[in-house]
Motif scaffolding. Structure first.
Motif, PDB file in Angstrom:
ATOM      1  N   TYR A  37       0.864  -1.168   0.000  1.00 42.21           N
ATOM      2  CA  TYR A  37       0.000   0.000   0.000  1.00 42.21           C
ATOM      3  C   TYR A  37       0.909   1.228   0.000  1.00 42.21           C
ATOM      4  N   GLN A  39       0.899   5.671   0.913  1.00 39.36           N
ATOM      5  CA  GLN A  39       0.192   6.838   1.438  1.00 39.36           C
ATOM      6  C   GLN A  39       0.930   8.087   1.020  1.00 39.36           C
ATOM      7  N   ARG A  45      -4.171   5.910   2.928  1.00 42.09           N
ATOM      8  CA  ARG A  45      -3.399   4.796   2.414  1.00 42.09           C
ATOM      9  C   ARG A  45      -4.225   4.031   1.396  1.00 42.09           C
ATOM     10  N   LEU A  47      -4.265   0.870  -1.894  1.00 44.90           N
ATOM     11  CA  LEU A  47      -3.668  -0.338  -2.428  1.00 44.90           C
ATOM     12  C   LEU A  47      -2.797  -0.045  -3.642  1.00 44.90           C
ATOM     13  N   THR A  50      -1.090  -6.581  -4.849  1.00 43.90           N
ATOM     14  CA  THR A  50      -1.132  -7.738  -3.958  1.00 43.90           C
ATOM     15  C   THR A  50      -0.733  -8.984  -4.732  1.00 43.90           C
TER      16      THR A  50
END
Length: 121
Positions: A37, A39, A45, A47, A50
Motif C-alpha cells: 500500500y 500513502q 493509504r 492499495l 497484492t
C-alpha cells in the motif's frame, strides 16, 4: 511475534526505477497474501499491488504496466519493482502479510513501518 521490514526506498527522478523489498520474520507457519500500500501526503493509504501464495496478482489501475509485484516464499519476502516512476507515485510504501502462525489459527495481517519513495519531476 511477526516483523516486516521494508527496504529499497529513496529519491529518484521521474522515469526512473526502484525496487522495494519486504522480509517477514518471526513465528510464521504460512503466509497467504502479501502486498503493498502507499500513502501520499494528505491522502489515505491505498492499495498498490497484492500477490497470493500461488502467485496471482492484483494492481491498482494507476500502476498497471509500470509496477510488478513478486514474492519468494522460501524467504518470506515480497518485492515491488517500480518502473517509469511519476511524481504522483511519491509516498510512504507499506508492505503487509497475512500470516498464519499455526495450522489452526486464522491469518492475521501484519504491516511494515513503511519506506519513503520520492519521485522528483
Amino acid at each position: 511475534q511477526v516483523q516486516l521490514v521494508e527496504s529499497g526506498g529513496g529519491l529518484v527522478q521521474a522515469g526512473g526505477s526502484l525496487r522495494l523489498s519486504c522480509a517477514a520474520s518471526g513465528r510464521i507457519f504460512r503466509i497467504n497474501a502479501m502486498g503493498w500500500y502507499r500513502q501520499a501526503p494528505g491522502k489515505q493509504r491505498g492499495l498498490v499491488a497484492t500477490i497470493t501464495s500461488d502467485g496471482s496478482t492484483n494492481y491498482a489501475d494507476s500502476v498497471k504496466g509500470r509496477f510488478t509485484i513478486s514474492r519468494d516464499n522460501a524467504k518470506n519476502t515480497v518485492y515491488l519493482q517500480m518502473s517509469s516512476l511519476k511524481p504522483e507515485d511519491t509516498g510512504v510504501y507499506y508492505c503487509y502479510a497475512d500470516v498464519m502462525m499455526d495450522s489452526l489459527t486464522p491469518s492475521i495481517k501484519y504491516w511494515g513501518r513503511g519506506t519513503q519513495v520520492t519521485v522528483s519531476g
